[in-house]
Motif scaffolding. Structure first.
Motif, PDB file in Angstrom:
ATOM      1  N   TYR A 105      47.990  89.927  24.399  1.00  0.00           N
ATOM      2  CA  TYR A 105      47.414  89.235  23.347  1.00  0.00           C
ATOM      3  C   TYR A 105      46.700  90.055  22.238  1.00  0.00           C
ATOM      4  N   ARG A 106      46.837  91.260  22.033  1.00  0.00           N
ATOM      5  CA  ARG A 106      46.234  92.156  21.029  1.00  0.00           C
ATOM      6  C   ARG A 106      46.290  91.514  19.853  1.00  0.00           C
ATOM      7  N   PHE A 107      47.683  91.305  19.418  1.00  0.00           N
ATOM      8  CA  PHE A 107      47.830  90.775  17.848  1.00  0.00           C
ATOM      9  C   PHE A 107      48.603  89.574  17.863  1.00  0.00           C
ATOM     10  N   LEU A 146      30.846  88.482  32.962  1.00  0.00           N
ATOM     11  CA  LEU A 146      32.080  88.667  32.486  1.00  0.00           C
ATOM     12  C   LEU A 146      33.104  87.394  33.011  1.00  0.00           C
ATOM     13  N   ALA A 147      32.916  87.281  34.312  1.00  0.00           N
ATOM     14  CA  ALA A 147      33.651  86.109  34.957  1.00  0.00           C
ATOM     15  C   ALA A 147      33.300  84.719  34.216  1.00  0.00           C
ATOM     16  N   ALA A 148      31.969  84.691  34.087  1.00  0.00           N
ATOM     17  CA  ALA A 148      31.522  83.306  33.527  1.00  0.00           C
ATOM     18  C   ALA A 148      32.207  83.070  31.968  1.00  0.00           C
ATOM     19  N   ALA A 149      31.995  84.063  31.550  1.00  0.00           N
ATOM     20  CA  ALA A 149      32.697  84.019  30.003  1.00  0.00           C
ATOM     21  C   ALA A 149      33.987  83.766  29.910  1.00  0.00           C
ATOM     22  N   LEU A 150      34.885  84.450  30.921  1.00  0.00           N
ATOM     23  CA  LEU A 150      36.374  83.987  31.055  1.00  0.00           C
ATOM     24  C   LEU A 150      36.556  82.431  31.413  1.00  0.00           C
ATOM     25  N   GLU A 151      35.684  82.114  32.615  1.00  0.00           N
ATOM     26  CA  GLU A 151      36.015  80.824  33.030  1.00  0.00           C
ATOM     27  C   GLU A 151      35.489  79.738  31.893  1.00  0.00           C
ATOM     28  N   ASP A 152      34.435  80.029  31.181  1.00  0.00           N
ATOM     29  CA  ASP A 152      33.854  79.172  30.047  1.00  0.00           C
ATOM     30  C   ASP A 152      34.688  79.439  28.723  1.00  0.00           C
ATOM     31  N   GLU A 153      35.417  80.259  28.848  1.00  0.00           N
ATOM     32  CA  GLU A 153      36.529  80.582  27.643  1.00  0.00           C
ATOM     33  C   GLU A 153      35.587  80.908  26.357  1.00  0.00           C
ATOM     34  N   ASN A 154      34.560  81.794  26.655  1.00  0.00           N
ATOM     35  CA  ASN A 154      33.483  82.135  25.692  1.00  0.00           C
ATOM     36  C   ASN A 154      33.829  83.640  25.237  1.00  0.00           C
ATOM     37  N   PRO A 155      34.498  83.902  24.031  1.00  0.00           N
ATOM     38  CA  PRO A 155      34.578  85.150  23.665  1.00  0.00           C
ATOM     39  C   PRO A 155      33.471  85.956  23.208  1.00  0.00           C
ATOM     40  N   SER A 156      32.483  85.104  22.655  1.00  0.00           N
ATOM     41  CA  SER A 156      31.171  85.866  21.900  1.00  0.00           C
ATOM     42  C   SER A 156      30.404  86.601  23.416  1.00  0.00           C
ATOM     43  N   ASN A 157      30.306  85.614  24.479  1.00  0.00           N
ATOM     44  CA  ASN A 157      29.685  86.270  25.746  1.00  0.00           C
ATOM     45  C   ASN A 157      30.373  87.438  26.344  1.00  0.00           C
ATOM     46  N   LEU A 158      31.676  87.221  26.302  1.00  0.00           N
ATOM     47  CA  LEU A 158      32.613  88.095  26.918  1.00  0.00           C
ATOM     48  C   LEU A 158      32.303  89.695  26.218  1.00  0.00           C
ATOM     49  N   GLU A 203      37.304  91.016  22.414  1.00  0.00           N
ATOM     50  CA  GLU A 203      37.050  89.760  22.013  1.00  0.00           C
ATOM     51  C   GLU A 203      38.287  89.222  21.290  1.00  0.00           C
ATOM     52  N   HIS A 204      39.015  89.750  20.480  1.00  0.00           N
ATOM     53  CA  HIS A 204      40.163  89.348  19.793  1.00  0.00           C
ATOM     54  C   HIS A 204      41.037  88.780  20.900  1.00  0.00           C
ATOM     55  N   ALA A 205      41.611  89.711  21.722  1.00  0.00           N
ATOM     56  CA  ALA A 205      42.567  89.439  22.818  1.00  0.00           C
ATOM     57  C   ALA A 205      42.201  88.254  23.743  1.00  0.00           C
ATOM     58  N   ALA A 206      40.826  88.144  24.175  1.00  0.00           N
ATOM     59  CA  ALA A 206      40.432  86.846  24.818  1.00  0.00           C
ATOM     60  C   ALA A 206      40.399  85.872  24.139  1.00  0.00           C
ATOM     61  N   SER A 207      40.088  85.642  22.737  1.00  0.00           N
ATOM     62  CA  SER A 207      40.008  84.383  22.024  1.00  0.00           C
ATOM     63  C   SER A 207      41.383  83.911  21.950  1.00  0.00           C
ATOM     64  N   ARG A 208      42.492  84.848  21.785  1.00  0.00           N
ATOM     65  CA  ARG A 208      43.909  84.371  21.766  1.00  0.00           C
ATOM     66  C   ARG A 208      44.417  84.046  22.798  1.00  0.00           C
ATOM     67  N   MET A 209      43.770  84.683  24.214  1.00  0.00           N
ATOM     68  CA  MET A 209      44.301  84.316  25.418  1.00  0.00           C
ATOM     69  C   MET A 209      43.634  82.752  25.921  1.00  0.00           C
ATOM     70  N   PHE A 210      42.461  82.551  25.351  1.00  0.00           N
ATOM     71  CA  PHE A 210      41.725  81.425  25.462  1.00  0.00           C
ATOM     72  C   PHE A 210      42.750  80.044  25.016  1.00  0.00           C
TER      73      PHE A 210
END
Length: 197
Positions: A195-197, A52-64, A101-108
């Motif tokens: 970041y939901r919408f 989870l931490a790596a997916a955030l640091e790498d800005e990788n929504p699919s791994n998250l 996944e959607h919120a993370a993508s928008r946050m990235f």
């Protein structure tokens, strides 16, 4: 009369059919997106948090997304929901894996850098097929655009993470219960809602 070329093609076709029937593909051992991120097979609940931490640091929504089960649900801190007022339902109700996944993508798209640190409060019992662990977290986001442009914002809280082990032995989060712990800091739930919408 069969030509030598037709015979070879026939043999190749039969081999291809037999190979497809005899062999089954194994699960991939790498990251779900096939990239080169710091992703490990989640054979422990601690590895889920590392992924989870790596997916955030790498800005990788699919791994998250792979850190969560198909039936995943997020439960916001009640005060965060109250603070959202009339937007609370829109921001937090029925939060799923796809919302994550959607919120993370928008946050990235707004962030320049993200890091998260977990401190274990309650250890899990990984001898069971389902377990929980409590983690205090510090989520730090350096924004390059959006509402916090050119700011580093720190979010703190406590997550009770309910995890389930799949038949293949991989752990994933199926429920996240978010709570405030430190005065003056917003929780991870607030970021999700933003970041939901």
């Amino acid at each position: 009369m069969t030509t030598p070329r037709a015979a070879r093609l026939g043999v190749l076709a039969v081999c291809a059919l037999l190979t497809g029937c005899i062999f089954t593909p194994r699960e991939t051992d790498g990251p779900p997106d096939g990239g080169t991120t710091n992703w490990e097979i989640p054979i422990t609940t601690a590895i889920v948090l590392q992924n989870l931490a790596a997916a955030l640091e790498d800005e990788n929504p699919s791994n998250l997304k792979e850190c969560f089960t198909e039936d995943y649900r997020f439960h916001v801190d009640p005060q965060d929901s109250l603070d959202a007022g009339t937007e609370a339902e829109e921001r937090y109700a029925d939060w799923t894996r796809d919302d994550e996944e959607h919120a993370a993508s928008r946050m990235f798209t707004d962030s320049a850098e993200i890091s998260v640190a977990f401190t274990t409060v309650t250890q899990p019992d990984e001898t069971q097929p389902e377990t929980s662990r409590q983690e205090d977290y510090t989520l730090t986001i350096t924004y390059e655009s959006g509402a916090h442009i050119n700011e580093e914002v720190v979010y703190k809280g406590r997550a009770t993470l309910w995890m389930r082990r799949s038949d293949s032995g991989r752990w994933a989060i199926f429920r996240w219960v978010d709570r405030r712990t430190v005065q003056g800091y917003s929780t991870w739930g607030v970021v999700r809602g933003d970041y939901r919408f």
